[in-house]
Design a protein around this motif. Structure first.
Motif, PDB file in Angstrom:
ATOM      1  N   ILE A 106       0.831  -1.203   0.000  1.00  0.00           N
ATOM      2  CA  ILE A 106       0.000   0.000   0.000  1.00  0.00           C
ATOM      3  C   ILE A 106       0.865   1.252   0.000  1.00  0.00           C
ATOM      4  N   GLY A 107       2.022   1.168   0.627  1.00  0.00           N
ATOM      5  CA  GLY A 107       2.948   2.296   0.623  1.00  0.00           C
ATOM      6  C   GLY A 107       3.324   2.708  -0.791  1.00  0.00           C
ATOM      7  N   LYS A 108       3.539   1.716  -1.671  1.00  0.00           N
ATOM      8  CA  LYS A 108       3.872   2.023  -3.061  1.00  0.00           C
ATOM      9  C   LYS A 108       2.704   2.686  -3.775  1.00  0.00           C
ATOM     10  N   VAL A 109       1.486   2.256  -3.435  1.00  0.00           N
ATOM     11  CA  VAL A 109       0.296   2.879  -4.019  1.00  0.00           C
ATOM     12  C   VAL A 109       0.242   4.363  -3.659  1.00  0.00           C
ATOM     13  N   LEU A 110       0.433   4.666  -2.379  1.00  0.00           N
ATOM     14  CA  LEU A 110       0.372   6.055  -1.924  1.00  0.00           C
ATOM     15  C   LEU A 110       1.510   6.885  -2.505  1.00  0.00           C
ATOM     16  N   GLU A 111       2.720   6.330  -2.539  1.00  0.00           N
ATOM     17  CA  GLU A 111       3.867   7.044  -3.115  1.00  0.00           C
ATOM     18  C   GLU A 111       3.635   7.317  -4.596  1.00  0.00           C
ATOM     19  N   HIS A 112       3.061   6.333  -5.293  1.00  0.00           N
ATOM     20  CA  HIS A 112       2.778   6.512  -6.718  1.00  0.00           C
ATOM     21  C   HIS A 112       1.773   7.644  -6.927  1.00  0.00           C
ATOM     22  N   ALA A 113       0.726   7.661  -6.122  1.00  0.00           N
ATOM     23  CA  ALA A 113      -0.274   8.724  -6.237  1.00  0.00           C
ATOM     24  C   ALA A 113       0.362  10.087  -5.991  1.00  0.00           C
ATOM     25  N   LEU A 114       1.281  10.149  -5.038  1.00  0.00           N
ATOM     26  CA  LEU A 114       1.962  11.400  -4.734  1.00  0.00           C
ATOM     27  C   LEU A 114       2.827  11.851  -5.912  1.00  0.00           C
ATOM     28  N   GLN A 115       3.558  10.920  -6.520  1.00  0.00           N
ATOM     29  CA  GLN A 115       4.387  11.247  -7.677  1.00  0.00           C
ATOM     30  C   GLN A 115       3.527  11.728  -8.850  1.00  0.00           C
ATOM     31  N   GLU A 116       2.392  11.058  -9.066  1.00  0.00           N
ATOM     32  CA  GLU A 116       1.525  11.434 -10.179  1.00  0.00           C
ATOM     33  C   GLU A 116       0.931  12.822  -9.990  1.00  0.00           C
ATOM     34  N   THR A 117       0.507  13.141  -8.786  1.00  0.00           N
ATOM     35  CA  THR A 117      -0.125  14.450  -8.570  1.00  0.00           C
ATOM     36  C   THR A 117       0.904  15.571  -8.587  1.00  0.00           C
ATOM     37  N   ARG A 118       2.163  15.247  -8.366  1.00  0.00           N
ATOM     38  CA  ARG A 118       3.211  16.260  -8.517  1.00  0.00           C
ATOM     39  C   ARG A 118       3.376  16.633  -9.989  1.00  0.00           C
ATOM     40  N   LYS A 119       3.133  15.668 -10.874  1.00  0.00           N
ATOM     41  CA  LYS A 119       3.254  15.929 -12.311  1.00  0.00           C
ATOM     42  C   LYS A 119       2.014  16.625 -12.862  1.00  0.00           C
ATOM     43  N   SER A 120       0.839  16.143 -12.465  1.00  0.00           N
ATOM     44  CA  SER A 120      -0.427  16.724 -12.914  1.00  0.00           C
ATOM     45  C   SER A 120      -1.490  16.326 -11.901  1.00  0.00           C
ATOM     46  N   LYS A 121      -2.292  17.274 -11.484  1.00  0.00           N
ATOM     47  CA  LYS A 121      -3.209  17.090 -10.367  1.00  0.00           C
ATOM     48  C   LYS A 121      -4.036  15.815 -10.458  1.00  0.00           C
ATOM     49  N   VAL A 122      -3.974  14.994  -9.396  1.00  0.00           N
ATOM     50  CA  VAL A 122      -4.832  13.819  -9.229  1.00  0.00           C
ATOM     51  C   VAL A 122      -5.923  14.205  -8.241  1.00  0.00           C
ATOM     52  N   ASP A 123      -7.167  13.939  -8.596  1.00  0.00           N
ATOM     53  CA  ASP A 123      -8.283  14.389  -7.779  1.00  0.00           C
ATOM     54  C   ASP A 123      -8.728  13.370  -6.741  1.00  0.00           C
ATOM     55  N   ALA A 124      -8.557  12.086  -7.037  1.00  0.00           N
ATOM     56  CA  ALA A 124      -9.000  11.058  -6.086  1.00  0.00           C
ATOM     57  C   ALA A 124      -8.216   9.773  -6.296  1.00  0.00           C
ATOM     58  N   LEU A 125      -8.034   9.051  -5.193  1.00  0.00           N
ATOM     59  CA  LEU A 125      -7.428   7.717  -5.216  1.00  0.00           C
ATOM     60  C   LEU A 125      -8.445   6.738  -4.654  1.00  0.00           C
ATOM     61  N   VAL A 126      -8.760   5.693  -5.426  1.00  0.00           N
ATOM     62  CA  VAL A 126      -9.633   4.616  -4.958  1.00  0.00           C
ATOM     63  C   VAL A 126      -8.770   3.380  -4.754  1.00  0.00           C
ATOM     64  N   PHE A 127      -8.884   2.752  -3.588  1.00  0.00           N
ATOM     65  CA  PHE A 127      -8.125   1.531  -3.305  1.00  0.00           C
ATOM     66  C   PHE A 127      -9.074   0.428  -2.852  1.00  0.00           C
ATOM     67  N   VAL A 128      -8.885  -0.776  -3.398  1.00  0.00           N
ATOM     68  CA  VAL A 128      -9.676  -1.944  -2.995  1.00  0.00           C
ATOM     69  C   VAL A 128      -8.717  -3.024  -2.506  1.00  0.00           C
ATOM     70  N   GLY A 129      -8.884  -3.451  -1.248  1.00  0.00           N
ATOM     71  CA  GLY A 129      -8.011  -4.474  -0.698  1.00  0.00           C
ATOM     72  C   GLY A 129      -8.625  -5.105   0.534  1.00  0.00           C
ATOM     73  N   ASP A 130      -7.930  -6.089   1.114  1.00  0.00           N
ATOM     74  CA  ASP A 130      -8.491  -6.806   2.254  1.00  0.00           C
ATOM     75  C   ASP A 130      -7.569  -6.899   3.461  1.00  0.00           C
ATOM     76  N   CYS A 131      -6.312  -6.454   3.341  1.00  0.00           N
ATOM     77  CA  CYS A 131      -5.418  -6.533   4.492  1.00  0.00           C
ATOM     78  C   CYS A 131      -4.309  -5.497   4.391  1.00  0.00           C
ATOM     79  N   MET A 132      -3.523  -5.362   5.476  1.00  0.00           N
ATOM     80  CA  MET A 132      -2.423  -4.409   5.539  1.00  0.00           C
ATOM     81  C   MET A 132      -1.309  -5.012   6.373  1.00  0.00           C
ATOM     82  N   GLU A 133      -0.105  -5.088   5.811  1.00  0.00           N
ATOM     83  CA  GLU A 133       1.026  -5.725   6.484  1.00  0.00           C
ATOM     84  C   GLU A 133       2.255  -4.828   6.481  1.00  0.00           C
ATOM     85  N   GLU A 134       2.061  -3.529   6.640  1.00  0.00           N
ATOM     86  CA  GLU A 134       3.135  -2.557   6.546  1.00  0.00           C
ATOM     87  C   GLU A 134       3.186  -1.667   7.786  1.00  0.00           C
ATOM     88  N   ASN A 135       4.172  -0.797   7.830  1.00  0.00           N
ATOM     89  CA  ASN A 135       4.317   0.149   8.926  1.00  0.00           C
ATOM     90  C   ASN A 135       3.283   1.251   8.749  1.00  0.00           C
TER      91      ASN A 135
END
Length: 236
Positions: A113-142
């Motif tokens: 999920i960290g990579k998902v969030l970092e990717h969204a951040l990189q994309e919106t730095r290039k051109s505005k991203v208005d929303a991020l939708v995530f579908v998942g069932d667990c979390m195993e990160e910090n």
């Protein structure tokens, strides 16, 4: 990686209602003068394989609903395995989304999920991203690291809408924090997740693409949660 695909016996209708109320209070993310941009991120680890094919169809319907308004671009990204993360080009046709999703196979691994969030951040730095939708069932990160990036997304106006399949308390806590930091929303889905996910994704997509008026029109035709959301937004 979550090997137990268990849904709660009780309906999570209250979670759906809470999601609708939260989204009703969220300002329209579509900017004036350009199409809205939505990143659509998916957990493609082995635990989601039983629902993946159905999700492909549902998520393409989301694109169809928004594409009819001519105001939304969607970028599909997913993670699986040990370090497999992929983001596709921005798409404007539902058929392209269907084809790309059909080629994806679920592979066992841990969440990224960290990579998902970092990717969204990189994309919106290039051109505005208005929303991020995530579908998942667990979390195993910090979770602290996830929240740091989520906070940066929130400062840049990227709202995260997290849809949780099944019930994993660790994931629920993390997803709620991410949603809060981005002023988005979290919704846990029960055994009727296919129907609920379809309605909620369509509602978010239509709202992102065309605003409240588009959602009202969509709700009058489709009814269900989309119509309920439109009513909530008119009251807010």
């Amino acid at each position: 990686m979550n090997d137990s695909k268990k849904f709660p016996s009780q309906s999570s209708n209250s979670d759906v209602q809470a999601f609708l109320k939260k989204l009703a209070q969220t300002p329209n993310v579509k900017p004036v003068g350009r199409k809205g941009r939505l990143i659509f991120a998916l957990d493609a680890t082995a635990s989601r394989e039983p629902t993946w094919r159905e999700a492909c169809r549902i998520q393409a319907e989301m694109f169809d609903a928004a594409a009819a308004l001519g105001g939304l671009e969607i970028q599909l990204c997913y993670y699986r395995g040990i370090a497999d993360f992929e983001a596709f080009p921005w798409l404007i046709h539902a058929e392209d989304l269907r084809r790309r999703m059909a080629d994806v196979e679920c592979v066992g691994g841990y969440t990224q999920i960290g990579k998902v969030l970092e990717h969204a951040l990189q994309e919106t730095r290039k051109s505005k991203v208005d929303a991020l939708v995530f579908v998942g069932d667990c979390m195993e990160e910090n979770v602290d690291c996830l929240c740091k990036t989520a906070g940066e997304l929130g400062l840049r106006g990227v709202k995260a809408f997290l849809f949780q399949e099944g019930f994993d308390p660790t994931a629920e806590r993390a997803f709620k924090q991410i949603a809060k930091l981005t002023q988005g929303a979290h919704c846990r889905l029960d055994a009727g997740s296919a129907r609920q996910l379809r309605e909620l994704l369509n509602a978010v997509a239509v709202y992102a693409a065309g605003g409240l008026k588009a959602l009202e029109d969509f709700g009058r035709v489709r009814g269900g949660l989309a119509l309920q959301l439109a009513h909530e937004m008119k009251k807010s």
